[in-house]
Design an enzyme around this catalytic site. Sequence first.
Site, short mmCIF file in Angstrom:
data_model
loop_
_atom_site.label_atom_id
_atom_site.label_comp_id
_atom_site.label_asym_id
_atom_site.label_seq_id
_atom_site.Cartn_x
_atom_site.Cartn_y
_atom_site.Cartn_z
N GLY A 208 -66.92 10.54 -31.76
CA GLY A 208 -67.05 9.41 -32.68
C GLY A 208 -66.42 8.16 -32.10
O GLY A 208 -66.10 8.11 -30.92
N ASN A 209 -66.25 7.15 -32.93
CA ASN A 209 -65.59 5.92 -32.49
C ASN A 209 -64.69 5.39 -33.61
O ASN A 209 -64.65 5.95 -34.69
CB ASN A 209 -66.61 4.89 -32.02
CG ASN A 209 -67.56 4.50 -33.13
OD1 ASN A 209 -67.15 3.89 -34.12
ND2 ASN A 209 -68.83 4.87 -33.00
N ARG A 210 -63.99 4.32 -33.32
CA ARG A 210 -62.93 3.86 -34.23
C ARG A 210 -63.42 2.91 -35.32
O ARG A 210 -62.62 2.34 -36.05
CB ARG A 210 -61.84 3.13 -33.43
CG ARG A 210 -61.10 4.01 -32.48
CD ARG A 210 -60.05 3.19 -31.73
NE ARG A 210 -59.50 3.93 -30.62
CZ ARG A 210 -58.51 4.82 -30.75
NH1 ARG A 210 -58.00 5.06 -31.93
NH2 ARG A 210 -58.06 5.45 -29.70
N SER A 211 -64.70 2.69 -35.45
CA SER A 211 -65.18 1.70 -36.43
C SER A 211 -64.86 2.14 -37.86
O SER A 211 -65.13 3.27 -38.25
CB SER A 211 -66.68 1.50 -36.27
OG SER A 211 -67.12 0.59 -37.25
N ALA B 122 -71.17 0.72 -35.29
CA ALA B 122 -70.90 1.11 -33.90
C ALA B 122 -71.66 2.41 -33.66
O ALA B 122 -71.30 3.46 -34.19
CB ALA B 122 -69.40 1.30 -33.70
#
Length: 406
Positions: free
Chosen positions: A203-206, A270
């Site tokens: 995943g990502n930090r958005s 994102a």
Amino acid sequence: MKVVLGVSGGIAAYKACELLRLFTESGHEVRVVPTREALKFVGAPTWAALSGHPVSAEVWDDVHEVPHVRIGQRADLVVVAPATADVLARAAHGLAGDLLTNTLLTARCPVVFAPAMHTEMWQHPATVANVATLRERGSVVIDPAVGRLTGADTGPGRLPDPAEIFQVCLRVLRGRPRDLAGRRVVVSAGGTREAIDPVRYIGNRSSGLQGYALARTAAARGAEVTLVAANVNLPDPAGAKVVRVESTAELREAVLAACGDADVVVMAAAVADFRPETRHDAKIKKTDGEPEAIRLAKNPDILAELGERRRSARADRGVESPGVRPEVIVGFAAETHDVIANGQAKLARKGCDLLVVNQVGEGLAFGTPDNAATVLVAGGEAVEVPFGPKEDLAAAVWDLVAARLS
Ligand SMILES: Cc1cc2nc3c(=O)[nH]c(=O)nc-3n(C[C@H](O)[C@H](O)[C@H](O)COP(=O)(O)O)c2cc1C
């Protein structure tokens, strides 16, 4: 500013205490005007103590001060939250049987209603007609959120989060334009997750804060908003239809389904560029040896696909046709270095009209309430948006979008 907080007799009346605090803590003077039925849910002492003003549902108290006229006349904003089916009906028909409805008739300032009721009541033709009447007269009626109602029922009819109602009220007080009225917009927000196995993902930090600010601002400016939210843990923006997704494939499907008749698409989510080539059906077990490498496969580039679809639709028509939708495509680029140069290259590559470029990294952009960005406009212009609330960046983006639409 002088705010009148009307509270009517719904189960969500207690949530108005939080709305009241948001107003008083940001320096507004609030006069609470409950209905008689509202006082059966939350008593007058609570409203009086929290607002610092006397509280009555009747026109017969402090008559020497003519409150049934003065409170409305002096207000800069009247917000009714929650607004019952009954109070919407009484307001739409100009009845004046208590202090709140007298106030609504004497107020010449903006009026915001935040309805909350069971789905059946909200969707009844009588309520639908009353809401239409109030909107025609210029009142802002916030669409209720979808979710848990009294008891076990769920559906549209839930009072939006007080923070959401507060944001709508602030925008109304600032006199934001309704320049997106009649426009359909799609906003993607959050960050996609690509499953490795049933429990793990890439995943990502958005956080979704920027996409939600864009959706909220567009709805407040009159747009019909579909918000495609990838793994966001925030209250639904008032008035937006929220479609929840997890992976990039789901986000792509939801965006393409929603953007068929959309005027504007804003891709603020994102989106993961890669996904694990194989998704294991069972949890990968910890073994003594070296873990197995995860091979990655490329995800579809949704922004480029939107641009390409529009380019070929325009080419089919043989002209640069303004009738091809979406009329405006907005992309986001998170860069860690060479921010503008990378952004310019991306704008050219993706075929979008605006590209919001922000620098990401420690304490920047992800999960913070503030942001700074440069909006690159196809054709050369670059608009700097200074560091400030994500709402300000959202407003700047919609200003540029609205200019292109007109
Ligand atoms: C427990 C309970 C919860 C209620 N919740 C709501 C509600 O959420 N929305 C609504 O429109 N009416 C609700 N009602 C009905 C209203 O209280 C009723 O229509 C009342 O006459 C509204 O008066 P008012 O609009 O003057 O405040 C509820 C009634 C009860 C007893």
